[in-house]
Each structure stands twice: as structure tokens, then as C-alpha cells.
Design a protein around this motif. Structure first.
Motif: not given
Ligand code: SF4
Length: 451
Positions: A163-187
Motif C-alpha cells: 500500500q505504501y502509505c506515505t508515513f509508513c516504513i512497513v513496506p520497506y521493512t517487511r517487503g512486498e505482499e506474500r501470502s501463504r496458501t489456504i491449505a497451509e494455513i488451515v493445516m
């Protein structure tokens, strides 16, 4: 084997990362130290969201270098998490006693690097590189210090933010969005339920963006709603929460999910940040005041009892008195159950830090106080309305302030303290509320067990 102590700064995501690192180390034979004084490894899991949090962790490490290293030169000292990611080697240059700097995509490498340091193969380790698949490595749980008594657990579903909100450092410290799979999370959730967990909180920096790139919309439902449905199917699970969503992602499918999925509790933390459209635009938030208030109205239509909390930033660069009054009026209109207010803190390399019209501290402090009194007054009135009513709670364990009492949480995320005992842990109960403090409700001991 050595013992480890991890001190965590910042958000629930950091708490969860620390738990996963501790659980990974325990699985390798490490023990958990009770505190810094008896630990062979001390790790600070850091937060970069505000300058104050960074300064606290730096100050803590300076103290450890003097207090602990002087008496026990073999203790390993390390930084991990967001500040480790954003500052990297600079931390060792500044504090030469630090042995390990572990970035946000490298938590799972803690044991490997500590082994190398203990074996003398490496003197210092700095690893802040990106690593494909690292979002799937935050999966081990300690569950209340390995006692398997926890009835609530956090499950990381994604990492990063685009999202790169202009006040936020998170995109720089946590990187691009990466999601786990539904199957992995459910397990992972299923395993937790098998160990006695009754309530799961799905975690991510921006959970409403979960799976956006990888999982197509199905029957009008976003990937996140599909995930909620899959977790909802787990037998034995009683409650589902999530944090943090973004208002942009609060579509009709998600609002409708509260009505359709009984395990999804009536609680939503929806950060608004400002009530002024001009400020929201400068912050790059991606919604207007009206859109935000529309979400609140929609959620209250579906679930009138829903507990809604938010975050505000006051004193953002260029915020005029008029902008701030828009924030005050939004707070009155939205009637939040709880609100967290932050004075804007410039974070290096973020666009807002470079904006002109930075406001003086006195203005930020004054607006902070004014907003605080408005939100506190509203929250307290909403809190008092619980007195004399019966609420359903999930009993989590002894109260933190008074271990002789038990503590549970309502579906709308309010803490209830009552005279109970260990046998109530993990039970869903109905409690009559007899009194309300500023942040706690007090329940009648004459409880009726629903479970
Ligand atoms: S949505 Fe904005 S505030 Fe939230 S983590 Fe992403 S950039 Fe930061």
C-alpha cells in the motif's frame, strides 16, 4: 544446550514472530530463559513504526552490552525484526557487541546462525536479504510457554504490504505482499485446535489483501473471505478474529461474512488515521472519509453489537486545524469502542518525512490530548452500557493483574474479569456484567456455563 530470551517491541506480528523463533529454537534443544540475567542468547525483536520504538531498542542493547557482556562475555546478543531489516550492518558498526542481525525474512535461520556463532565458525552474522517462501516459515507455536494451555493463538497468513502509505516504513521493512496458501494455513489452524486452541487470530500487515495476486475471486468472494470460510470449517474451533485489515479491503463480501459465519466474532479493528480527505490523500490511504464511514454503517447493520476500534495519526505534515476538526468529527460520528492515537513520527526514507510543513511537537501533543478526550468519553459511555447485561466470554486464563481471578474476552473483544478457577479455562461462558472500569468489565461470579 544454551538458553534464549527474546524481548519483543511493537505489534502482534512481532509477538508472533518471536514466538515462532522461540519455538524453532526449543525444537533444536534450546531452553527458554526466564530473563536476560540467565540467558545465553538475548535477542531483541525490534519495531520501526515509530522513532521512539527504535530508540528504546537501541538503548536496551547499549545497556545489555554494558551490564550483561561485562560479566558474561560469551552471551550472544542479537537484533531481529524491522529495525534489523532497515538498518542491517549499521547496527554492528554502531554497537560492536552485537553478534547477530536477522532481517524480517530470516527468522527461521536463527538456529543455524546461532550454531555457527557458538561453534566459532562465524564471529558476526548479518542477514537481511530477501528470501522466497519466507512467509511460510512463521508456523511453529509455543502455546503459553509450551504448557499447551493456551486457548487462543495467532496465525500468520501473509507478510509485507504494497500500500505504501506515505508515513509508513512497513513496506520497506517487511517487503512486498506474500501470502501463504489456504491449505497451509488451515493445516496450521487444525493442529492448533487439536492442541486445545479455541480462538484463532489471523495475522498480517494488511490481511484484506491476502492472496490478491494468487487466488482468484470466487462467487464474488475475495481470497481473504475464502480463507475465512475455510478456517470456519474447522471442527472444534469456536472463534475467528483477524488483524489488521485495510478499509480499502472491506468489501461487501467481507461485511456479509460477519452475518454468515458465526465463528467470525463481532469485532473489527479498522485503522482510519484521519477524518480529513485531504490528509487521507496525502497519506496515500486509498479511501475517503465517506467511504470509511460507509463501512462502519454497513458493519453495524450486519452486526449491531460489533466492537469497532481504530488508529489515528495526529500532526501529519500539513494537517491544519480544519483537517484536525474533521478527525474529531469523524471520531464522534463513528463512535469507536476503542481508539489508539499516535503523534506523527517521521520515519526515514518515507515520503511523509520529506514533506514540507512538518508540525511542531506542541501542536501534535495538543491535538493528541483533544482527540484523546473525545475518544475516551465515547468509549467509556459505550463501555458502561455493558453493566447489567449478560455477555458471552471465552475464558483465556488467570487475570494478568490478579492471578486469583480469571479473565475472558467477549466476542466484541472486551476483557472481562471474574471470580473463577482453572477449570473454567477454555470454556465459553455467559457472565453478567456488574461493573465497568476504564478498560475492563467485571463479571458476576454467578456464571452460567454454555459449553
Ligand atoms: S497499509 Fe499502510 S499503514 Fe498499513 S502496513 Fe501497509 S503501508 Fe503501513
Amino acid at each position: 544446550m544454551p538458553s534464549v530470551y527474546i524481548k519483543t517491541y511493537g505489534c502482534q506480528m512481532n509477538e508472533r514472530d518471536s514466538e515462532a523463533v522461540a519455538a524453532q529454537l526449543v525444537a533444536k534443544g534450546y531452553s527458554l530463559a526466564r530473563g536476560e540475567s540467565d540467558a545465553d542468547v538475548i535477542l531483541l525483536n525490534t519495531c520501526s513504526v515509530r522513532d521512539y520504538a527504535e530508540q528504546k531498542a537501541l538503548g536496551k542493547m547499549e545497556n545489555l552490552a554494558v551490564e550483561v557482556r561485562r560479566n558474561r562475555p560469551n552471551v550472544v546478543l542479537g537484533f531481529m525484526g524491522c529495525m534489523a531489516q532497515s538498518r542491517g550492518r549499521e547496527l554492528i558498526d554502531r554497537l560492536p557487541d552485537v553478534d547477530l542481525v536477522l532481517g524480517t525474512q530470516k527468522f527461521h535461520r536463527a538456529a543455524e546462525y546461532l550454531d555457527e556463532i557458538f561453534a566459532g565458525r562465524r564471529n558476526k552474522v548479518v542477514d537481511v536479504a530477501e528470501e522466497r517462501g519466507s512467509e511460510s516459515t512463521i508456523r511453529e507455536h509455543l502455546l503459553n510457554g509450551n504448557s499447551d494451555k493456551s486457548v487462543t493463538a495467532f496465525v500468520s497468513i501473509m507478510q509485507g504490504c504494497n500500500q505504501y502509505c506515505t508515513f509508513c516504513i512497513v513496506p520497506y521493512t517487511r517487503g512486498e505482499e506474500r501470502s501463504r496458501t489456504i491449505a497451509e494455513i488451515v493445516m496450521e489452524c487444525r493442529e492448533l485446535v487439536g492442541r486445545g486452541v479455541k480462538e484463532i487470530t489471523l495475522l498480517g500487515q494488511i490481511v484484506t489483501s491476502y492472496g490478491k495476486r494468487d487466488i482468484p475471486i470466487k462467487e464474488g468472494k475475495s481470497a481473504f473471505v475464502q480463507l475465512l470460510e475455510a478456517v470456519h470449517e474447522i471442527e472444534g474451533l469456536e472463534r475467528i478474529r483477524f488483524t489488521s485489515p485495510h478499509p480499502k479491503g472491506y468489501g461487501d463480501d467481507l461485511a456479509a461474512a460477519y452475518g454468515r459465519l458465526p465463528k467470525l466474532v463481532e469485532s473489527a479493528h479498522i485503522p482510519v488515521q484521519s477524518g480529513s480527505d485531504g490528509m487521507l490523500k496525502r497519506m496515500h490511504r486509498g479511501y475517503t472519509r465517506e467511504r470509511y464511514l460507509g463501512i462502519i454503517r454497513k458493519l453495524r447493520e450486519v452486526k449491531p453489537e460489533i466492537g469497532i476500534s481504530t488508529d489515528f495519526i495526529v500532526g501529519f505534515p500539513g494537517e491544519t486545524e480544519e483537517d484536525f476538526e474533521q478527525t474529531l468529527s469523524l471520531a464522534r460520528e463513528a463512535q469507536f469502542d476503542q481508539a489508539f492515537i499516535f503523534k506523527y513520527s517521521p520515519r526515514r526514507d518515507t515520503p511523509a518525512a520529506m514533506m514540507e510543513e512538518q508540525l511542531p511537537q506542541e501542536v501534535k501533543a495538543e491535538r493528541n490530548q483533544r482527540l484523546l478526550s473525545v475518544v475516551n468519553e465515547i468509549a467509556s459511555a459505550r463501555f458502561q452500557k455493558f453493566v447489567g447485561r449478560k455477555v458471552q466470554i471465552l475464558v483465556e486464563g488467570p487475570s494478568k493483574k490478579n492471578a486469583a481471578r480469571m479473565m475472558g474476552r467477549t466476542r466484541c473483544n472486551r476483557i472481562v474479569v471474574f471470580e473463577g478457577s482453572e477449570r473454567h479455562r477454555g470454556q465459553i461462558m455467559e457472565v453478567a456484567i456488574i461493573r465497568a472500569g476504564p478498560f475492563t468489565l467485571y463479571g458476576d461470579p454467578a456464571i452460567i456455563n454454555l459449553a
